[in-house]
Write a protein that holds these residues in place. Structure first.
Motif, short mmCIF file in Angstrom:
data_model
loop_
_atom_site.label_atom_id
_atom_site.label_comp_id
_atom_site.label_asym_id
_atom_site.label_seq_id
_atom_site.Cartn_x
_atom_site.Cartn_y
_atom_site.Cartn_z
N LEU A 25 0.82 -1.20 0.00
CA LEU A 25 0.00 0.00 0.00
C LEU A 25 0.86 1.26 0.00
O LEU A 25 0.57 2.23 -0.70
CB LEU A 25 -0.91 -0.03 1.23
CG LEU A 25 -2.37 -0.47 1.08
CD1 LEU A 25 -2.65 -1.22 -0.19
CD2 LEU A 25 -2.84 -1.25 2.30
N ASN A 26 1.92 1.24 0.78
CA ASN A 26 2.81 2.40 0.79
C ASN A 26 3.47 2.59 -0.57
O ASN A 26 3.59 3.72 -1.06
CB ASN A 26 3.86 2.26 1.89
CG ASN A 26 3.33 2.69 3.26
OD1 ASN A 26 3.39 3.87 3.60
ND2 ASN A 26 2.76 1.77 4.01
N ALA A 27 3.89 1.50 -1.17
CA ALA A 27 4.51 1.60 -2.49
C ALA A 27 3.51 2.13 -3.50
O ALA A 27 3.85 2.94 -4.38
CB ALA A 27 5.03 0.23 -2.93
N LYS A 29 1.45 9.09 -6.20
CA LYS A 29 1.90 10.47 -5.99
C LYS A 29 2.93 10.86 -7.05
O LYS A 29 2.92 11.98 -7.57
CB LYS A 29 2.51 10.60 -4.60
CG LYS A 29 1.48 10.76 -3.49
CD LYS A 29 0.87 12.16 -3.49
CE LYS A 29 0.15 12.45 -2.18
NZ LYS A 29 -0.46 13.78 -2.18
N GLN A 30 3.80 9.92 -7.37
CA GLN A 30 4.84 10.23 -8.34
C GLN A 30 4.25 10.44 -9.73
O GLN A 30 4.58 11.38 -10.43
CB GLN A 30 5.85 9.08 -8.37
CG GLN A 30 7.07 9.40 -9.22
CD GLN A 30 8.20 8.45 -8.93
OE1 GLN A 30 7.98 7.29 -8.59
NE2 GLN A 30 9.42 8.94 -9.04
N GLN A 81 -8.31 7.05 -0.98
CA GLN A 81 -8.42 6.04 0.08
C GLN A 81 -7.12 5.95 0.86
O GLN A 81 -7.12 5.91 2.09
CB GLN A 81 -8.73 4.66 -0.52
CG GLN A 81 -10.05 4.58 -1.25
CD GLN A 81 -11.18 4.14 -0.34
OE1 GLN A 81 -10.96 3.91 0.85
NE2 GLN A 81 -12.37 4.04 -0.88
N LEU A 82 -6.03 5.90 0.12
CA LEU A 82 -4.74 5.72 0.78
C LEU A 82 -4.40 6.94 1.64
O LEU A 82 -3.85 6.80 2.74
CB LEU A 82 -3.65 5.49 -0.27
CG LEU A 82 -3.76 4.15 -1.00
CD1 LEU A 82 -2.88 4.17 -2.25
CD2 LEU A 82 -3.33 3.01 -0.08
N SER A 83 -4.73 8.12 1.12
CA SER A 83 -4.32 9.33 1.83
C SER A 83 -4.93 9.42 3.23
O SER A 83 -4.30 9.93 4.15
CB SER A 83 -4.73 10.56 1.02
OG SER A 83 -4.02 10.58 -0.20
N VAL A 84 -6.15 8.91 3.39
CA VAL A 84 -6.78 8.99 4.71
C VAL A 84 -6.48 7.77 5.56
O VAL A 84 -6.87 7.71 6.72
CB VAL A 84 -8.30 9.13 4.60
CG1 VAL A 84 -8.68 10.37 3.81
CG2 VAL A 84 -8.91 7.89 3.97
N SER A 134 -16.51 10.13 6.93
CA SER A 134 -16.85 10.98 5.78
C SER A 134 -16.29 10.41 4.48
O SER A 134 -16.91 10.54 3.43
CB SER A 134 -16.31 12.39 5.99
OG SER A 134 -16.98 12.99 7.09
N VAL A 135 -15.12 9.79 4.55
CA VAL A 135 -14.54 9.26 3.31
C VAL A 135 -14.96 7.81 3.05
O VAL A 135 -14.62 7.25 2.02
CB VAL A 135 -12.99 9.30 3.35
CG1 VAL A 135 -12.51 10.72 3.54
CG2 VAL A 135 -12.44 8.40 4.43
#
Lengths: 187, 187, 187, 187
Positions: free
Chosen positions: C55-57, C63-64, C106-109, D108-109
């Motif tokens: 998930l981090n990758a 983002k890249q 999804q990943l950001s939160v 919320s998400v």
DNA sequence: AATGAATGAGCCTTCATTCAT
DNA sequence: AATGAATGAAGGCTCATTCAT
């Protein structure tokens, strides 16, 4: 009189149980049965101590309903005519009351139904057993236990009803042929 | 290659399922089945995707086991002898493998068994159906659908096996009488 | 070279993860991700030690990808034009790559994404942050931390993209108005 | 009447769910929620049919709690003062009720929250939306959909609250600067 | 007697990760 | 390195029965 106050509710519960058992098998939940009957879930247990009691009562009610139909107007005197009547009415009962038939089939194979219930139910059917035993008295099954002979007849009815229900095209022919086969096997 | 599926485990699961279904009905839990098979609960699902799949596989395995016994050494030429063989071996299978018989009885009436499974199983039994149809060709059931005739025979076997199992005293006599009744009904 | 033998597989896993996370959220199972990627489930863990690593990758890859698009052809000299470019390209990226956008949201939160990953990702975006800080230098946010200003811009882009995605009718007008509002808030 | 539903228990479940969602995300198990609430696991489902229902109820409760705070004492007449009040109270709510804020952010998400819930919640906030729309009537966002403008404001509040929560040193300055930026972007 | 909330063991199934092959 | 079967602890939810009201 110790009879519960509200017999209608008891019947509503039995009918709801019959429908749900026919549809979903014995896994039908007491809560669903009560809801379908329009009765609060806790009240089910004032009419039937356990789910098993409810199922046994349902089994007996169905057997009684069936037996009443079969015994009403059972001809006397002519055994073949009587057997034919039994055969026809029994099958018709199954075809006209599919939910009852399905529920009864489920209950009959269940280990929830006590021997007492089974014996009581078979007493309802006494006259029909007498009939088939009398018919068998000179045939291949002479001397065989009445319950065995009764079991064979019941099984033949069951198979025939299921088959006609699934393939209604030749209902008449199947019922006739089945009856002749039964008659030959007994007499 | 990675570890291959372990067929012994699969069989252990089927056997455990058979025993528990015979004892407790279809309500037998997957956890109990796995435990009885000596397999971790999660592993059951690497062999059978769902409980229903397990049950269907069990149904097929039992039907196959039964059919193999019945078809082995089935006499040819003499239809009555062949039917007698079928009758005897089938009943003996039920008596000698009570858990298998009970499990199969439960499964047969269950709505968990798919039509595909039922059809597959009935294909196993093709030769026996041919036999009874041939026997019936000149009797009361001439022209009746093979599946109906097969159903009648199966039901008669079932009732007879149950009865003998519950009352083993006159096993021989019951089996003989039952066979004669069956023969008369078909031929 | 310690690079894993098969970079295609690694990418296939990232793409499969992106799609499934977009569709089903972070609950997507490693087995499903592997299957979608056409890779055996066990092999996923030779490319990523844990699901969290995967998930981090994925987060970093998304983002890249986004940053590359945004930074390519970023105008220099005219800050308002540069911000407008950033705004437009960023929103377009979200609209044209809905699965990527959804997965990234999804990943950001998620609490699965480590601070290291978040910091690394924000380094990708260094030039854009410099831009918005420079724009803010004389406005209401002069002196505010760069990460705060960056967060405000990112949030505005996110809301705008979501809204246009859900109501594409007036995409142009919304994007224009949103940009003007952003410009006024910063400059 | 039978035992009435116990509202305290319902609240205890909501509070436990809020805390655990804040701490562990939406993966918080119903068993843990029930345990934290001091309620048997099965009882959770007498108050909320499914986990999803619980989450939706929690979402609404949090939104309502927030809205009540924000709307209480909302100044009338001076729109800038009103927006400033909304901004300050909203941020303070998030800072003083960190678990509530975190839980609400997660919810919320989430795709567990139904459109009905979202719409209901946005009705709570009607007056604040009217306010920001009125403020925007002559600015860059004049004519933009109310929900879009509301989304921008909510996002700005969220970013600001998060940032202050993580860097409380300059809370006042950040909040002031953020408000001015917001005011400029709208008016 | 009537009601329906309360209970907690139990159900089937999933899953990230490991490891025998 | 590659494979995919193996694992066992959860997970959300159900249910027959009880009991406070």
């Amino acid at each position: 009189m110790a009879r519960p106050l509200n017999e209608d509710r008891r019947n509503a519960l039995l009918i709801a149980a019959m429908e749900l058992v026919a549809e979903n098998g014995l896994g039908a939940s007491t809560a669903d049965i009560a809801k379908r009957a329009g009765v609060p879930n806790g009240s089910l247990f004032t009419y039937f101590e356990t789910k098993s009691d409810l199922l046994n009562a349902l089994y007996l009610a169905l057997k009684q309903h069936l037996t009443e139909q079969v015994l009403r107007d059972l001809p006397t005197g002519d055994d073949k005519a009587a057997l034919r009547h039994l055969w026809t009415v029994w099958i018709d009962w199954g075809l006209q009351h599919a939910p009852r038939r399905k529920a009864l089939a489920q209950l009959s194979v269940s280990d929830q139904i006590s021997d007492v219930s089974r014996r009581t139910a078979s007493e309802f059917a006494g006259p029909t057993v007498e009939l088939v035993v009398r018919i068998s008295a000179t045939g291949a099954l002479r001397g065989a236990p009445a319950r065995y002979i009764g079991g064979l007849v019941e099984a033949a009815v069951g198979v025939t009803t299921e088959f006609i229900s699934a393939h209604p095209e030749n209902a008449e022919a199947i019922a006739d042929a089945g009856f002749e086969a039964l008659w030959k096997s007994l007499s």
